[in-house]
Design an enzyme around this catalytic site. Structure first.
Site, short mmCIF file in Angstrom:
data_model
loop_
_atom_site.label_atom_id
_atom_site.label_comp_id
_atom_site.label_asym_id
_atom_site.label_seq_id
_atom_site.Cartn_x
_atom_site.Cartn_y
_atom_site.Cartn_z
N ARG A 71 -6.96 -21.38 9.70
CA ARG A 71 -6.06 -20.50 10.46
C ARG A 71 -6.51 -20.53 11.92
NH1 ARG A 71 -6.06 -14.42 8.35
NH2 ARG A 71 -4.37 -15.12 7.00
N TYR A 120 2.37 -24.35 4.22
CA TYR A 120 1.40 -25.13 3.45
C TYR A 120 1.83 -26.59 3.23
CZ TYR A 120 -0.58 -20.53 2.36
OH TYR A 120 -1.13 -19.29 2.45
N LYS A 146 -1.40 -4.00 16.07
CA LYS A 146 -1.92 -2.79 15.40
C LYS A 146 -2.82 -2.01 16.37
CE LYS A 146 -1.48 -1.65 11.65
NZ LYS A 146 -0.43 -0.80 11.00
N PRO A 165 -4.90 -23.13 -1.87
CA PRO A 165 -5.19 -23.54 -0.49
C PRO A 165 -6.21 -22.63 0.21
CG PRO A 165 -3.09 -22.40 -0.57
CD PRO A 165 -3.62 -22.40 -1.97
N ILE A 177 0.84 -1.22 0.00
CA ILE A 177 0.00 0.00 0.00
C ILE A 177 0.87 1.26 0.00
CG2 ILE A 177 -1.97 1.17 1.07
CD1 ILE A 177 -2.61 -1.46 2.50
N THR A 206 -5.91 -0.73 10.70
CA THR A 206 -6.68 -1.76 9.99
C THR A 206 -8.01 -2.02 10.69
OG1 THR A 206 -6.71 -4.15 9.62
CG2 THR A 206 -5.22 -3.39 11.31
N ASP A 207 -8.97 -2.51 9.91
CA ASP A 207 -10.26 -2.88 10.51
C ASP A 207 -10.12 -4.09 11.44
OD1 ASP A 207 -9.82 -4.83 8.57
OD2 ASP A 207 -11.80 -4.66 7.63
N GLU A 208 -8.96 -4.79 11.33
CA GLU A 208 -8.80 -6.00 12.16
C GLU A 208 -8.71 -5.68 13.65
OE1 GLU A 208 -6.26 -9.07 10.54
OE2 GLU A 208 -6.49 -8.28 8.53
N TYR A 213 -1.04 -10.10 15.16
CA TYR A 213 -0.98 -8.95 14.24
C TYR A 213 -1.98 -7.88 14.65
CZ TYR A 213 -2.27 -6.13 10.16
OH TYR A 213 -2.60 -5.07 9.34
P1 NAD Z 1 3.39 -4.93 3.32
O1 NAD Z 1 3.76 -6.08 4.20
O2 NAD Z 1 3.16 -5.15 1.86
O3 NAD Z 1 4.54 -3.80 3.42
C1 NAD Z 1 5.12 -3.44 4.63
C2 NAD Z 1 6.34 -2.57 4.33
O4 NAD Z 1 6.88 -2.13 5.60
C3 NAD Z 1 7.47 -3.31 3.60
O5 NAD Z 1 8.01 -2.50 2.58
C4 NAD Z 1 8.50 -3.55 4.70
O6 NAD Z 1 9.85 -3.61 4.20
C5 NAD Z 1 8.28 -2.34 5.59
N1 NAD Z 1 8.72 -2.56 6.96
C6 NAD Z 1 8.47 -3.63 7.76
N2 NAD Z 1 9.09 -3.47 8.95
C7 NAD Z 1 9.71 -2.27 8.89
C8 NAD Z 1 10.50 -1.54 9.82
N3 NAD Z 1 10.79 -2.03 11.03
N4 NAD Z 1 10.96 -0.32 9.46
C9 NAD Z 1 10.70 0.18 8.23
N5 NAD Z 1 9.99 -0.48 7.30
C10 NAD Z 1 9.49 -1.69 7.63
O7 NAD Z 1 2.14 -4.28 4.02
P2 NAD Z 1 0.87 -3.54 3.37
O8 NAD Z 1 -0.14 -4.55 3.03
O9 NAD Z 1 1.33 -2.57 2.36
O10 NAD Z 1 0.33 -2.75 4.64
C11 NAD Z 1 0.79 -1.43 4.94
C12 NAD Z 1 0.09 -0.92 6.18
O11 NAD Z 1 -1.32 -0.92 5.96
C13 NAD Z 1 0.32 -1.77 7.41
O12 NAD Z 1 0.47 -0.90 8.51
C14 NAD Z 1 -0.95 -2.60 7.54
O13 NAD Z 1 -1.20 -2.91 8.89
C15 NAD Z 1 -1.97 -1.63 7.00
N6 NAD Z 1 -3.19 -2.23 6.38
C16 NAD Z 1 -3.05 -3.18 5.40
C17 NAD Z 1 -4.20 -3.69 4.80
C18 NAD Z 1 -4.10 -4.71 3.69
O14 NAD Z 1 -5.14 -5.19 3.21
N7 NAD Z 1 -2.93 -5.05 3.18
C19 NAD Z 1 -5.47 -3.25 5.20
C20 NAD Z 1 -5.56 -2.27 6.20
C21 NAD Z 1 -4.40 -1.77 6.77
P1 TYD Z 2 -5.14 -12.47 4.03
O1 TYD Z 2 -4.93 -12.05 2.62
O2 TYD Z 2 -4.02 -13.10 4.78
O3 TYD Z 2 -5.71 -11.19 4.80
P2 TYD Z 2 -6.36 -11.07 6.31
O4 TYD Z 2 -6.18 -12.34 7.03
O5 TYD Z 2 -5.54 -9.98 6.90
O6 TYD Z 2 -7.78 -10.72 6.08
O7 TYD Z 2 -6.36 -13.50 4.05
C1 TYD Z 2 -7.64 -13.13 3.57
C2 TYD Z 2 -8.58 -14.29 3.84
O8 TYD Z 2 -8.18 -15.41 3.04
C3 TYD Z 2 -8.53 -14.79 5.28
O9 TYD Z 2 -9.86 -15.17 5.67
C4 TYD Z 2 -7.64 -16.02 5.23
C5 TYD Z 2 -7.89 -16.56 3.84
N1 TYD Z 2 -6.75 -17.25 3.19
C6 TYD Z 2 -6.92 -18.53 2.66
O10 TYD Z 2 -8.02 -19.11 2.71
N2 TYD Z 2 -5.85 -19.14 2.06
C7 TYD Z 2 -4.62 -18.55 2.00
O11 TYD Z 2 -3.66 -19.18 1.47
C8 TYD Z 2 -4.46 -17.23 2.54
C9 TYD Z 2 -3.14 -16.53 2.48
C10 TYD Z 2 -5.56 -16.61 3.12
#
Ligand code: NAD
Ligand code: TYD
Length: 340
Positions: A276, A336, A157, A208, A12, A125-127, A153
């Protein structure tokens, strides 16, 4: 305006950097990223030569490096994306989640206090709200929903969110927090559901699905998330939390079936595997506040966003093939390999 974007080599954060450099060509954007397994410098290759962009490799937990950067750059705004972000990894090894997500947030906010800042924005995050039951489709997460976490996680957060609010109340730090639902789009690391299923399907590998695949997530195209954060840092009210989501709830199994269909792959690839631990059933965001106060609405419909995303993975095979040919293989085997 100078903005430090932490975690900008991830999914993101990188999309946010692209959005900001395009929308505000006069802004200076500094990406601070530790380049963990989830960070990828090749993601930022198109902006590396932009004179208004700078990449700095350092951890947000490294106080000296962070303070040094603030002394050099005098940022106006910090947007903190940097985090350990994968629930499954947090179940295997919670420690690094606490270090980065909580203590890293503290270091970033201490720097903001020491050197002064117009805005510190925490990407949450909404989590943090836990989950909702499947049989109550009338329920949604609002900003008033109690924090109630399930995984290491989400607990990390949520801890960070509380610390951000404490720094606002106690030290008057000008903060905002956003809590977004699941994102999808380009540069999504292939350990997460959608890119993992696309990559496996393209390689004719098993898909999976955890448990029965009935769990529901509320999917938002990443660009819509980036636009929401852009609005919050410019127009949001200090001290406030904003939920971000586009009312797009889908069961995991339906997403996987859709990916099979789009790629012309057989559903026989779908393999149900052990669930999970502590698996959240349903996430669903009520985005009324950000809509009413800031006028935000999602622009990309899921049907279009998922097509664009699949096309991106087809057009950018090198990006994800490089990732899955590296240390990812031992991760995949561990998670896996014996999972039935
Ligand atoms: P991501 O895992 O793709 O990227 C995380 C980035 O942070 C990577 O570039 C990593 O190198 C960097 N990083 C990790 N530890 C670090 C540290 N100690 N110092 C500096 N950089 C560091 O994650 P993402 O999916 O892009 O998520 C970004 C943010 O958005 C996170 O805070 C996550 O909690 C939040 N978020 C993600 C989602 C989603 O669906 N992916 C949804 C809501 C919120
Ligand atoms: P994920 O992308 O890990 O996001 P989050 O757990 O943060 O919502 O997973 C999305 C959903 O998909 C979650 O319900 C777990 C499920 N999932 C699978 O069923 N198989 C997989 O291999 C992965 C990575 C996730």
């Amino acid at each position: 305006m100078t903005i430090i974007v932490t975690g900008g080599a991830g999914f993101i954060g990188s999309n946010f950097i692209f959005h900001m450099l395009k929308t505000y060509p006069e802004y200076r954007i500094i990406c601070l990223d530790a380049l963990t397994y989830a960070g990828n410098l090749s993601t930022l290759k198109d902006v590396m030569d932009n004179p208004n962009f700078r990449f700095v490799k350092a951890s947000i937990t490294d106080r000296e490096a962070v303070y040094g950067l603030f002394e050099e750059e005098h940022p106006d705004v910090v947007v903190n994306f940097a985090a350990e972000s994968h629930v499954d990894r947090s179940i295997e090894n919670p420690s690094v989640f606490l270090e980065t997500n909580i203590l890293g947030t503290q270091v970033m906010m201490d720097a903001c206090r020491k050197y002064g800042i117009k805005r510190y924005h925490q990407v949450s995050t909404d989590e943090v709200y836990g989950d909702l039951p499947l049989d109550r489709p009338d329920l949604f997460f609002t900003e008033e929903t109690p924090i109630h976490t399930s995984s290491p996680y989400s607990a990390s957060k949520a801890s960070a969110d509380l610390l951000v609010q404490a720094y606002h109340r106690t030290f008057g730090l000008p903060v905002t927090v956003s809590r977004c639902s699941n994102n999808y789009g380009p540069y999504h690391f292939p350990e997460k559901l959608i890119p993992l299923m696309i990559a496996n399907a393209l390689n004719d590998k098993p898909l999976p699905v955890y448990g029965k695949g009935e769990n529901v997530r509320d999917w938002l195209y990443v660009e819509d998330h980036c636009k929401a954060i852009d609005l919050i840092i410019h127009k949001g009210t200090v001290g406030e939390v904003y939920n971000i989501g586009g009312h797009n709830e889908m069961k995991n199994i339906d997403i996987v079936r859709l990916i099979c269909k789009e790629l012309g792959k057989p559903e026989s690839l779908i393999t149900y595997v052990a669930d999970r631990k502590g698996h959240d059933m349903r996430y669903a965001i009520d985005p009324t506040k950000i809509h009413n106060e800031l006028g935000w609405l999602p622009e990309t419909k899921f049907a279009d966003g998922i097509k664009k995303t699949i096309k991106w993975y087809l057009d950018n095979r090198q990006w994800w093939e490089e990732i899955i040919s590296g240390e990812y293989q031992s991760y995949y085997e561990k998670m896996y390999g014996n999972r039935s």
